[in-house]
Design a protein around this motif. Structure first.
Motif, PDB file in Angstrom:
ATOM      1  N   ILE A 188     -26.854 -19.207  37.644  1.00 17.90           N
ATOM      2  CA  ILE A 188     -26.377 -20.657  38.146  1.00 17.90           C
ATOM      3  C   ILE A 188     -24.753 -20.552  37.968  1.00 17.90           C
ATOM      4  O   ILE A 188     -24.328 -20.661  36.837  1.00 17.90           O
ATOM      5  CB  ILE A 188     -26.767 -21.730  37.286  1.00 17.90           C
ATOM      6  N   THR A 189     -24.041 -20.295  39.114  1.00 15.83           N
ATOM      7  CA  THR A 189     -22.677 -19.948  39.002  1.00 15.83           C
ATOM      8  C   THR A 189     -21.942 -21.188  39.626  1.00 15.83           C
ATOM      9  O   THR A 189     -20.738 -21.138  39.358  1.00 15.83           O
ATOM     10  CB  THR A 189     -22.294 -18.651  39.646  1.00 15.83           C
ATOM     11  N   GLY A 190     -22.510 -22.009  40.427  1.00 13.49           N
ATOM     12  CA  GLY A 190     -21.862 -23.101  41.261  1.00 13.49           C
ATOM     13  C   GLY A 190     -21.280 -22.204  42.475  1.00 13.49           C
ATOM     14  O   GLY A 190     -21.449 -20.990  42.750  1.00 13.49           O
ATOM     15  N   ASN A 191     -20.811 -23.035  43.350  1.00 11.07           N
ATOM     16  CA  ASN A 191     -20.457 -22.229  44.747  1.00 11.07           C
ATOM     17  C   ASN A 191     -18.859 -21.815  44.359  1.00 11.07           C
ATOM     18  O   ASN A 191     -18.126 -22.543  43.693  1.00 11.07           O
ATOM     19  CB  ASN A 191     -20.538 -23.492  45.878  1.00 11.07           C
ATOM     20  N   PRO A 192     -18.750 -20.889  45.046  1.00 11.94           N
ATOM     21  CA  PRO A 192     -17.335 -20.084  44.956  1.00 11.94           C
ATOM     22  C   PRO A 192     -16.252 -21.066  45.817  1.00 11.94           C
ATOM     23  O   PRO A 192     -16.328 -20.666  47.266  1.00 11.94           O
ATOM     24  CB  PRO A 192     -17.548 -18.941  45.472  1.00 11.94           C
ATOM     25  N   ILE A 193     -15.695 -21.988  45.322  1.00 13.13           N
ATOM     26  CA  ILE A 193     -14.756 -22.846  46.016  1.00 13.13           C
ATOM     27  C   ILE A 193     -13.394 -22.208  46.430  1.00 13.13           C
ATOM     28  O   ILE A 193     -13.133 -21.152  45.516  1.00 13.13           O
ATOM     29  CB  ILE A 193     -14.638 -24.217  45.330  1.00 13.13           C
ATOM     30  N   ARG A 194     -12.596 -22.761  47.238  1.00 11.28           N
ATOM     31  CA  ARG A 194     -11.277 -22.112  47.580  1.00 11.28           C
ATOM     32  C   ARG A 194     -10.252 -22.286  46.499  1.00 11.28           C
ATOM     33  O   ARG A 194     -10.274 -23.307  45.448  1.00 11.28           O
ATOM     34  CB  ARG A 194     -10.624 -22.901  48.927  1.00 11.28           C
ATOM     35  N   PRO A 195      -9.675 -21.248  46.111  1.00  9.55           N
ATOM     36  CA  PRO A 195      -8.554 -21.256  45.099  1.00  9.55           C
ATOM     37  C   PRO A 195      -7.634 -22.278  45.297  1.00  9.55           C
ATOM     38  O   PRO A 195      -7.248 -22.620  46.400  1.00  9.55           O
ATOM     39  CB  PRO A 195      -7.878 -19.735  45.398  1.00  9.55           C
ATOM     40  N   SER A 323     -19.934 -28.955  45.534  1.00 12.29           N
ATOM     41  CA  SER A 323     -19.172 -28.163  44.651  1.00 12.29           C
ATOM     42  C   SER A 323     -17.596 -28.643  44.548  1.00 12.29           C
ATOM     43  O   SER A 323     -17.222 -28.397  43.405  1.00 12.29           O
ATOM     44  CB  SER A 323     -19.290 -26.723  45.290  1.00 12.29           C
ATOM     45  N   GLU A 324     -17.001 -28.794  45.638  1.00 11.69           N
ATOM     46  CA  GLU A 324     -15.460 -29.251  45.443  1.00 11.69           C
ATOM     47  C   GLU A 324     -15.287 -30.607  44.692  1.00 11.69           C
ATOM     48  O   GLU A 324     -14.679 -30.435  43.906  1.00 11.69           O
ATOM     49  CB  GLU A 324     -14.988 -29.307  46.749  1.00 11.69           C
ATOM     50  N   VAL A 325     -16.256 -31.650  45.028  1.00 10.56           N
ATOM     51  CA  VAL A 325     -16.174 -32.821  44.377  1.00 10.56           C
ATOM     52  C   VAL A 325     -16.397 -32.800  42.911  1.00 10.56           C
ATOM     53  O   VAL A 325     -15.750 -33.228  41.987  1.00 10.56           O
ATOM     54  CB  VAL A 325     -17.071 -33.770  45.027  1.00 10.56           C
ATOM     55  N   THR A 326     -17.546 -31.999  42.506  1.00  8.27           N
ATOM     56  CA  THR A 326     -17.973 -31.871  41.017  1.00  8.27           C
ATOM     57  C   THR A 326     -16.878 -31.016  40.458  1.00  8.27           C
ATOM     58  O   THR A 326     -16.571 -31.314  39.156  1.00  8.27           O
ATOM     59  CB  THR A 326     -19.279 -31.447  40.914  1.00  8.27           C
ATOM     60  N   ALA A 327     -16.274 -29.919  41.024  1.00  8.34           N
ATOM     61  CA  ALA A 327     -15.260 -29.178  40.328  1.00  8.34           C
ATOM     62  C   ALA A 327     -13.868 -30.060  39.886  1.00  8.34           C
ATOM     63  O   ALA A 327     -13.393 -29.840  39.298  1.00  8.34           O
ATOM     64  CB  ALA A 327     -15.020 -28.028  41.248  1.00  8.34           C
ATOM     65  N   PRO A 398     -15.529 -24.725  38.521  1.00  8.53           N
ATOM     66  CA  PRO A 398     -14.228 -24.406  39.245  1.00  8.53           C
ATOM     67  C   PRO A 398     -14.077 -22.827  39.412  1.00  8.53           C
ATOM     68  O   PRO A 398     -13.285 -22.475  40.086  1.00  8.53           O
ATOM     69  CB  PRO A 398     -13.394 -25.287  38.520  1.00  8.53           C
ATOM     70  N   PHE A 399     -14.493 -22.108  38.417  1.00 10.36           N
ATOM     71  CA  PHE A 399     -14.545 -20.779  38.224  1.00 10.36           C
ATOM     72  C   PHE A 399     -15.468 -19.955  38.810  1.00 10.36           C
ATOM     73  O   PHE A 399     -15.739 -18.857  38.316  1.00 10.36           O
ATOM     74  CB  PHE A 399     -14.146 -20.298  36.635  1.00 10.36           C
ATOM     75  N   ALA A 400     -16.443 -20.407  39.425  1.00  8.35           N
ATOM     76  CA  ALA A 400     -17.611 -19.753  40.140  1.00  8.35           C
ATOM     77  C   ALA A 400     -17.064 -18.323  41.026  1.00  8.35           C
ATOM     78  O   ALA A 400     -17.709 -17.202  40.946  1.00  8.35           O
ATOM     79  CB  ALA A 400     -18.383 -20.705  41.128  1.00  8.35           C
ATOM     80  N   CYS A 401     -15.994 -18.318  41.708  1.00  9.63           N
ATOM     81  CA  CYS A 401     -15.488 -17.090  42.391  1.00  9.63           C
ATOM     82  C   CYS A 401     -15.439 -15.919  41.394  1.00  9.63           C
ATOM     83  O   CYS A 401     -15.757 -14.926  41.685  1.00  9.63           O
ATOM     84  CB  CYS A 401     -14.199 -17.313  43.126  1.00  9.63           C
ATOM     85  N   ASP A 402     -14.593 -16.282  40.223  1.00  8.76           N
ATOM     86  CA  ASP A 402     -14.363 -15.307  39.256  1.00  8.76           C
ATOM     87  C   ASP A 402     -15.924 -14.738  38.804  1.00  8.76           C
ATOM     88  O   ASP A 402     -16.032 -13.479  38.307  1.00  8.76           O
ATOM     89  CB  ASP A 402     -13.434 -15.724  38.323  1.00  8.76           C
ATOM     90  N   THR A 403     -16.462 -15.830  38.319  1.00 12.15           N
ATOM     91  CA  THR A 403     -18.113 -15.484  37.783  1.00 12.15           C
ATOM     92  C   THR A 403     -18.684 -14.555  38.484  1.00 12.15           C
ATOM     93  O   THR A 403     -19.156 -13.558  38.209  1.00 12.15           O
ATOM     94  CB  THR A 403     -18.944 -16.711  37.254  1.00 12.15           C
TER      95      THR A 403
END
Length: 413
Positions: A188-195, A323-327, A398-403
């Protein structure tokens, strides 16, 4: 029926460019292939993960495979990544002769993918959903190349559900509502939102840029990149009621607290509204007519600026929006696409609401009165607002991309 020729000169040159990129390197370069597309909801997560991989591991090589005539064929090269085309077609929802064309295209897509993978010899193939990822990941499985999938919604799509049985890892935005994935591959990583989505601070300059006041509550109404007629019309109908609540009593605000000037439950608001192209003037006129401060545009390129000053969202419930709203830790009123149309949006919205971070209003059932009542309940009840904001922050990743990028790299070791 038009088929894609992977042997044409243009495609062959693209493939050769990828192969030549690291030919003279003294180290064995790891290569990742991304497959996913059809909509921005599948493309942008792939781009976000690819950018994180590129930033964390600059020596790697990244290639995208997608539909030759789909959105990804334009968006991916614009982001500076190599793109290779295949034939793709979505599955019909009913028994029809179109199935013949679809089966032919899917088989061609698999053969094209096998050719690319044989040449490129990737270390990992990543699918972010959409029917375009099916042929590529299936070809990777046939060649015994590790595959991973990323799912943006609570309820997994058909392609990811099928492919999960062969995947080494499945990166999910939220816990799934059905057990379609083997438990041992789930992360469960979250969505990879835009930097940058969460990096913009709330400041006076942003308010000034959009001609807004830092002493009003800001409501961001967003139906998606194309807007949403149902949400636009709901806000138009709600204008008289919003005007009733919007009294002369002001509240002093910052991102961490709300300090009322007196004990009244009324408050002043302003609205930022992304309408899509078709209803900009209509929505703007409604706010003008009722004296509601607003900033209306068809689309916001720098949406992170708007998020930074937003106190409550009114929006759809696509996976990336959620994902963006919750981040950003924003309480939300979700008006999801009806289940028959939006598939996952109702499930996404209810998942966030069950965590205490949102209210869900079914599109075909709510009235302007209910919308305005819910909006002002959130805005005027400080305890409710703070609880929803905390719940939203707890859900946000917010760090899903890196994860995801770090986990993918480990699959190559």
């Amino acid at each position: 029926m038009i088929l894609v020729d992977v042997n044409n000169q243009n495609t062959q040159q693209k493939l050769q460019d990828v192969l030549n990129k690291n030919r003279n390197s003294k180290i064995q370069v790891k290569r990742f292939i991304f497959a996913g597309g059809g909509t921005g909801g599948h493309i942008y997560p792939a781009v976000g993960i690819a950018q994180a991989l590129q930033r964390l591991y600059p020596e790697i090589d990244l290639v995208f495979i997608g539909g030759h005539d789909r959105l990804e064929s334009t968006l991916v090269p614009q982001q500076g990544f190599h793109f290779l085309p295949i034939a793709v077609e979505g599955f019909p929802r009913s028994l029809t002769l179109k199935w013949i064309t679809v089966i032919i295209k899917v088989c061609q897509g698999v053969m094209q993918s096998l050719k690319y993978l044989k040449e490129l010899k990737p270390d990992v193939v990543i699918g972010t959903g959409g029917y375009v990822s099916g042929p590529v990941l299936f070809a990777a499985w046939l060649m015994d190349i590790p595959i991973a999938i990323q799912e943006q919604n609570v309820s997994p799509g058909l392609t990811n559900s099928i492919l999960a049985r062969w995947a080494k890892a499945a990166y999910l935005a939220l816990p799934p509502n059905t057990q379609r994935f083997p438990e041992h591959i789930i992360q469960i990583t979250g969505n990879p939102i835009r930097p940058g989505i969460t990096d913009h601070p709330r400041n006076d300059e942003t308010y000034k840029k959009y001609n807004l006041s830092p002493y009003r509550k800001t409501v961001f109404v967003m139906g998606g990149s194309q807007g949403a007629r149902a949400i636009n019309e709901a806000m138009i109908d709600a204008c008289p009621l919003i005007n009733m609540f919007d009294t002369s009593i002001e509240r002093k605000m910052n991102r961490d607290s709300i300090v009322p000037v007196n004990n009244s439950y009324s408050c002043k608001i302003q609205i930022v509204h992304q309408t899509g192209k078709s209803q900009v003037e209509e929505v703007r006129d409604a706010y003008d007519q009722h004296g509601i401060p607003h900033h209306v545009q068809s689309f916001f390129d720098t949406v992170e600026e708007i998020y930074s000053i937003t106190d409550v969202m009114i929006c759809r419930a696509g996976g990336m929006t959620v994902s963006e709203v919750t981040a950003c830790g924003i309480p939300a009123i979700f008006i999801p696409l009806p289940a028959a149309i939006g598939n996952n949006q109702v499930t996404n919205a209810k998942s966030v609401a069950n965590a205490g971070a949102a209210v869900v209003l079914e599109q075909d059932m709510f009235t302007p009165d209910v919308l305005v009542e819910q909006l002002f309940n959130i805005l005027t009840e400080e305890e409710t607002y703070q609880q929803m904001r905390t719940a939203s922050e707890n859900l946000g990743r917010p760090f899903a991309c890196d994860t995801i990028a770090k986990s993918l790299y480990k699959l190559t070791e």
